[in-house]
Design an enzyme around this catalytic site. Structure first.
Site, PDB file in Angstrom:
ATOM      1  N   GLU A 111      41.440  46.566  47.071  1.00  0.00           N
ATOM      2  CA  GLU A 111      41.365  47.331  48.326  1.00  0.00           C
ATOM      3  C   GLU A 111      42.476  46.922  49.309  1.00  0.00           C
ATOM      4  O   GLU A 111      42.994  47.745  50.053  1.00  0.00           O
ATOM      5  CB  GLU A 111      39.979  47.166  48.950  1.00  0.00           C
ATOM      6  CG  GLU A 111      38.924  47.895  48.114  1.00  0.00           C
ATOM      7  CD  GLU A 111      37.506  47.634  48.597  1.00  0.00           C
ATOM      8  OE1 GLU A 111      37.048  46.486  48.466  1.00  0.00           O
ATOM      9  OE2 GLU A 111      36.886  48.567  49.109  1.00  0.00           O
ATOM     10  N   GLU A 131      32.379  46.934  42.441  1.00  0.00           N
ATOM     11  CA  GLU A 131      31.329  46.561  43.396  1.00  0.00           C
ATOM     12  C   GLU A 131      29.941  47.074  43.023  1.00  0.00           C
ATOM     13  O   GLU A 131      28.930  46.421  43.318  1.00  0.00           O
ATOM     14  CB  GLU A 131      31.682  47.076  44.796  1.00  0.00           C
ATOM     15  CG  GLU A 131      32.772  46.277  45.502  1.00  0.00           C
ATOM     16  CD  GLU A 131      34.183  46.715  45.167  1.00  0.00           C
ATOM     17  OE1 GLU A 131      34.356  47.472  44.172  1.00  0.00           O
ATOM     18  OE2 GLU A 131      35.113  46.324  45.874  1.00  0.00           O
TER      19      GLU A 131
HETATM   20  C1  LIG Z   1      34.073  43.875  49.829  1.00  0.00           C
HETATM   21  C2  LIG Z   1      34.460  44.081  48.385  1.00  0.00           C
HETATM   22  O1  LIG Z   1      34.513  45.477  48.162  1.00  0.00           O
HETATM   23  C3  LIG Z   1      33.471  43.415  47.490  1.00  0.00           C
HETATM   24  C4  LIG Z   1      34.088  42.773  46.302  1.00  0.00           C
HETATM   25  O2  LIG Z   1      35.237  42.450  46.202  1.00  0.00           O
HETATM   26  S1  LIG Z   1      33.006  42.463  44.997  1.00  0.00           S
HETATM   27  C5  LIG Z   1      33.867  41.413  43.905  1.00  0.00           C
HETATM   28  C6  LIG Z   1      34.716  42.168  42.940  1.00  0.00           C
HETATM   29  N1  LIG Z   1      35.241  41.278  41.962  1.00  0.00           N
HETATM   30  C7  LIG Z   1      34.700  41.109  40.749  1.00  0.00           C
HETATM   31  O3  LIG Z   1      33.721  41.712  40.417  1.00  0.00           O
HETATM   32  C8  LIG Z   1      35.370  40.132  39.843  1.00  0.00           C
HETATM   33  C9  LIG Z   1      34.387  39.502  38.891  1.00  0.00           C
HETATM   34  N2  LIG Z   1      35.052  38.599  38.027  1.00  0.00           N
HETATM   35  C10 LIG Z   1      35.505  38.931  36.809  1.00  0.00           C
HETATM   36  O4  LIG Z   1      35.346  40.041  36.322  1.00  0.00           O
HETATM   37  C11 LIG Z   1      36.210  37.858  36.038  1.00  0.00           C
HETATM   38  O5  LIG Z   1      35.900  36.617  36.644  1.00  0.00           O
HETATM   39  C12 LIG Z   1      37.766  38.035  36.034  1.00  0.00           C
HETATM   40  C13 LIG Z   1      38.124  39.218  35.133  1.00  0.00           C
HETATM   41  C14 LIG Z   1      38.283  38.276  37.435  1.00  0.00           C
HETATM   42  C15 LIG Z   1      38.437  36.749  35.521  1.00  0.00           C
HETATM   43  O6  LIG Z   1      37.904  36.345  34.286  1.00  0.00           O
HETATM   44  P1  LIG Z   1      38.238  34.863  33.743  1.00  0.00           P
HETATM   45  O7  LIG Z   1      39.678  34.594  33.890  1.00  0.00           O
HETATM   46  O8  LIG Z   1      37.603  34.780  32.386  1.00  0.00           O
HETATM   47  O9  LIG Z   1      37.540  33.871  34.757  1.00  0.00           O
HETATM   48  P2  LIG Z   1      35.991  33.585  34.904  1.00  0.00           P
HETATM   49  O10 LIG Z   1      35.624  32.421  34.046  1.00  0.00           O
HETATM   50  O11 LIG Z   1      35.220  34.845  34.757  1.00  0.00           O
HETATM   51  O12 LIG Z   1      35.903  33.157  36.450  1.00  0.00           O
HETATM   52  C16 LIG Z   1      36.304  31.870  36.934  1.00  0.00           C
HETATM   53  C17 LIG Z   1      35.252  31.365  37.907  1.00  0.00           C
HETATM   54  O13 LIG Z   1      35.205  32.230  39.043  1.00  0.00           O
HETATM   55  C18 LIG Z   1      33.888  32.722  39.262  1.00  0.00           C
HETATM   56  N3  LIG Z   1      34.011  34.102  39.780  1.00  0.00           N
HETATM   57  C19 LIG Z   1      34.684  35.136  39.222  1.00  0.00           C
HETATM   58  N4  LIG Z   1      34.654  36.205  40.037  1.00  0.00           N
HETATM   59  C20 LIG Z   1      33.932  35.833  41.125  1.00  0.00           C
HETATM   60  C21 LIG Z   1      33.556  36.506  42.320  1.00  0.00           C
HETATM   61  N5  LIG Z   1      33.944  37.749  42.598  1.00  0.00           N
HETATM   62  N6  LIG Z   1      32.832  35.804  43.220  1.00  0.00           N
HETATM   63  C22 LIG Z   1      32.455  34.514  42.999  1.00  0.00           C
HETATM   64  N7  LIG Z   1      32.795  33.836  41.886  1.00  0.00           N
HETATM   65  C23 LIG Z   1      33.519  34.496  40.962  1.00  0.00           C
HETATM   66  C24 LIG Z   1      33.265  32.680  37.878  1.00  0.00           C
HETATM   67  O14 LIG Z   1      31.864  32.639  37.972  1.00  0.00           O
HETATM   68  C25 LIG Z   1      33.848  31.402  37.325  1.00  0.00           C
HETATM   69  O15 LIG Z   1      33.140  30.326  37.929  1.00  0.00           O
HETATM   70  P3  LIG Z   1      32.913  28.945  37.125  1.00  0.00           P
HETATM   71  O16 LIG Z   1      34.269  28.403  36.849  1.00  0.00           O
HETATM   72  O17 LIG Z   1      32.075  28.147  38.052  1.00  0.00           O
HETATM   73  O18 LIG Z   1      32.204  29.334  35.890  1.00  0.00           O
END
Ligand SMILES: C[C@H](O)CC(=O)SCCNC(=O)CCNC(=O)[C@H](O)C(C)(C)COP(=O)(O)OP(=O)(O)OC[C@H]1O[C@@H](n2cnc3c(N)ncnc32)[C@H](O)[C@@H]1OP(=O)(O)O
Length: 718
Positions: A111, A131
């Site tokens: 965003e 989201e």
């Molecule tokens: C206001 C806005 O509109 C709202 C938002 O932004 S909502 C959030 C949107 N973002 C997401 O959904 C991202 C979710 N994450 C993912 O899909 C994957 O983590 C990724 C593709 C980014 C990376 O994958 P990868 O490299 O394998 O790392 P991954 O092991 O998953 O993550 C590393 C650490 O970060 C944490 N993490 C990942 N995304 C996170 C998030 N959005 N919030 C908090 N923690 C998160 C994981 O739980 C992990 O924690 P750990 O080391 O304690 O186990």
């Protein structure tokens, strides 16, 4: 989690702001405030002509830190980040802003990029607005800017399905302006920013673009269609509809008004139970690959290139399919030419099914199939890194196969059984092999379901588990590591689901009401539809083992047996509790009532009093759900009591992936804790007095009910 951004000003007058919050550069309140400060500073300085925003170490930003959704904090003022900063400072800046994207640009991360005046990305970057997975909606303007950049149709697909696109595809959609190599990324972005300044490139403000939007009547139809689909697919979920309304608001009343509506909706949705459960589930799923005492040992997965699969039946061929689609070479062994040909034909049919569903391209089918080599002898097994035995559930046959494997497989070769019912310790008693023996239980069809139970015995080496976790990742399966027991964790939870439903139907409750009630609660399939899907054959094998091993917890179903005798045995026979056509469309099977009458008139059911039967017939949907799901909670508690699983959260994931429990309720144990062990315990106790020991609560549940503690000690991180 703090994190910050760095500001660097180049000699060419381009300021580079780098988001730095390793490992994923998530957007905490600190990061957002630091980004705001540095943007304002760069805008004030006369020596800065343009700005590039990027992320450290090849990662733009994984988005908002979801654990912070619950905090209102001091920056909780409505629209503070989305409108006051991203829209009125960043996007409205009097200097060009360009996003340089590598790695993830997700949620709030994307965003921010959408509000920049151009986006340069690597081809492998991952962009998306996921989201909705957390029960919220894109809250930093994504609902407005994405449709204006890529058109409503594509934006709806990305937002409502939480679909990610890579940089290459994002460019094709108009989401990204240019692709660059990772090494050149920031340099190319700086050039773009200077080109915008010099009017050689457009200064595009995404929020007010209209050139990619479909005409309003067409857009309204699309939104209506999306609403109908969402209500049909997830009738219990409110947030997809809220998101559609916010998108529509922008098309009708303009994007600025819609940004306010988006902020209000975000503020409300992030406090919801659905959001709490989905955030819990997100971390539960992430934690499945962390196995205490194994993955913290510093072991690295070994290379596994070649698999051998023994048995090309439904399970074997489905395992072969899953492996070859994931680029593994597979040797498939059968006992004779005819069985081998049939096995390979099954693999082909599975692949064709993938083509039909758009999962693989038709042009790739032959190449994928060429990774599978059929053999009739173990000779080729000398090059196998891992063997999976997938023959019928016959202990003697399995013992013979494992004995034969020893002489042909190399010493490093992992020896796996796909059995979900037979105790692994009985399959191979040879001490020398036991550290290499593991269970690989693919629930249902391996090439279709995204879950893999990895069963370890006391002797299985940690290295083998680490190898299996890596294989799970490559084959895109969520791993659930469990200890060896009779019946896998998933089967032990599935069985009471179907059994409790049988108890009810054999006492007069309408079978289809039970399925409707379960599906209205959110289960992917009601118990009878699920029995048909799994197949009576598989259930019969389970039944034998369950009655032997879990005696009093077992309910002998007569209905199931009489139907099976008549070859009404589920979806594969096109007849079960439903009648199926070749396209898997189904309607209730009218014969079912005849079978129910047959067993009740023969008094084959331990008939309880007529008053009781009458009250059962009047059960509400909510009561039905309790009667079929509390026994599943009880089974989950037994698994925790016996330490078959280490973490309750693994059962939550297994219940969602294997049993079709609704993800937005957090999984079976999480859901049970929202109801309270005391209530569940008292209901089970009462039913066990009336209907028998099948409902009897286990000690684990009883203890937690009396101590008023939670079953899973699992809390949402909100
Ligand atoms: C206001 C806005 O509109 C709202 C938002 O932004 S909502 C959030 C949107 N973002 C997401 O959904 C991202 C979710 N994450 C993912 O899909 C994957 O983590 C990724 C593709 C980014 C990376 O994958 P990868 O490299 O394998 O790392 P991954 O092991 O998953 O993550 C590393 C650490 O970060 C944490 N993490 C990942 N995304 C996170 C998030 N959005 N919030 C908090 N923690 C998160 C994981 O739980 C992990 O924690 P750990 O080391 O304690 O186990």
């Amino acid at each position: 989690m703090k994190g910050k951004t760095y500001l660097e000003i180049g000699a060419d007058g381009v300021a580079i702001i780098t988001i730095n919050n390793p490992p994923l550069n998530l957007l905490s309140a600190h990061v957002m405030l630091s980004l705001k400060e540095n943007t304002e500073l760069a805008l004030q300085r006369d020596d800065v002509k343009a700005i590039v925003i990027t992320g450290s170490k090849g990662k733009f930003s994984g988005g908002f830190d979801v654990t912070a959704f619950g905090n209102k904090g001091k920056h909780g003022k409505l629209g503070f980040f989305s409108i006051d900063f991203i829209t009125d400072i960043l996007e409205a800046a009097g200097k060009p802003l360009v996003a340089a994207i590598d790695g993830p640009a997700l949620g709030g991360g994307l965003e921010i990029a959408l509000a920049c005046h151009a986006r340069i990305s690597t081809s492998s970057a991952v962009l998306g607005l996921p989201e909705l997975r957390y029960g919220i909606l894109p809250g930093f303007g994504g609902t407005q800017r994405l449709p204006r950049l890529v058109g409503l149709r594509k934006a709806l697909e990305m937002i409502l399905k939480s679909k990610f696109v890579n940089g290459h595809n994002a460019q094709g959609m108009g989401l990204v302006d240019e692709i660059s190599s990772a090494d050149e990324l920031v340099t190319v972005a700086c050039h773009w920013a200077k080109d915008i300044l010099a009017h050689r490139r457009p200064w595009a403000v995404s929020l007010y673009r209209t050139d990619r939007l479909e005409p309003l009547p067409e857009a309204k139809l699309m939104l209506e269609h999306a609403r109908v689909k969402s209500k049909k697919q997830s009738p219990n979920l409110k947030h997809p509809l809220v998101c559609i309304d916010v998108i529509e608001e922008g098309l009708i009343r303009g994007p600025r008004a819609a940004l306010w509506k988006e902020s209000e909706a975000l503020s409300e949705l992030r406090q919801s139970d659905t959001c709490r459960s989905l955030v819990y589930y997100f971390f539960a799923r992430q934690r499945t690959s962390k196995v205490p005492g194994i993955t913290d040992m510093g072991l690295k997965p070994r290379k596994v290139n070649t698999f051998a699969v023994v048995g090309g039946g439904i399970m074997g061929s489905s395992i072969v399919t899953a492996l070859i689609v994931s680029n593994y070479r597979v040797i498939l062994k059968e006992m004779d030419e005819k069985a081998l040909l049939a096995g390979i034909e099954r693999v082909k049919a599975n692949l064709q099914d993938h083509v039909k569903k758009g999962k693989i391209a038709e042009a790739k089918l032959d190449k994928i199939l060429s990774r599978c080599k059929g053999v009739l002898h173990y000779e080729g097994f000398r090059e196998a890194d891992m063997v999976i035995e997938a023959v019928s559930e016959n202990i003697y046959l399995k013992q013979r196969i494992f004995a034969e494997l020893e002489s042909y497989c190399p010493p490093h070769c992992i020896l796996a059984s796909s059995s979900s019912m037979i105790n692994l310790n009985l399959i191979c008693e040879r001490k020398e092999l036991q550290n290499r023996i593991v269970g690989t239980h693919f629930f249902g069809q391996a090439h279709l379901l995204p879950i893999l139970e990895i069963v370890r015995t006391e002797k299985t080496s940690p290295q083998v588990i680490v190898d299996l976790l890596a294989i799970g990742k490559k084959t895109e399966k969520i791993p659930i590591v469990i200890h060896n027991s009779t019946g896998s964790a998933m089967n032990r939870m599935f069985f009471p689901y179907s059994q409790a439903a049988m108890v009810l139907v054999e006492r007069g409750v309408d079978l289809y009401q039970i399925d409707r009630a379960a599906e209205a609660f959110g289960m992917t399939m009601g118990p009878f539809r699920m029995i048909d899907f799994v197949g009576f054959e598989v259930l019969t094998a389970m039944k034998v083992q369950f009655s032997k091993n879990f005696g009093e917890r077992f309910n002998e179903s007569k209905l199931f047996s009489v139907m099976h005798e008549d070859n009404q045995a589920g979806e594969t026979t096109l007849k079960g509790f439903y009648i199926y056509d070749r396209d898997s469309k189904f309607i209730p099977n009218p014969d079912t009532m005849t079978y129910v009458h047959k067993i009740t008139s023969r008094h084959e059911v331990a008939v309880t009093s007529p008053i009781l039967i009458f009250s059962l017939m009047k059960l509400s949907d909510e009561e039905i759900v309790e009667m079929i799901l509390f026994p599943v909670v009880n089974a989950a508690c037994c698994l925790l009591e016996e330490k078959v699983v280490v973490k309750a959260s693994d059962l939550d994931v297994a219940s969602v992936m294997g049993l079709g429990f609704p993800e937005y309720r957090g999984g079976i144990v999480f859901w049970a804790d929202t109801i309270g062990p005391k209530h569940i315990h008292s209901k089970l106790e009462k039913w066990s007095e009336t209907y028998g020991a099948f409902f009897k609560p286990c000690a684990y549940l009883a203890e937690r009910a009396s101590e008023r503690t939670s079953l899973g000690q699992a809390k949402s991180r909100l």
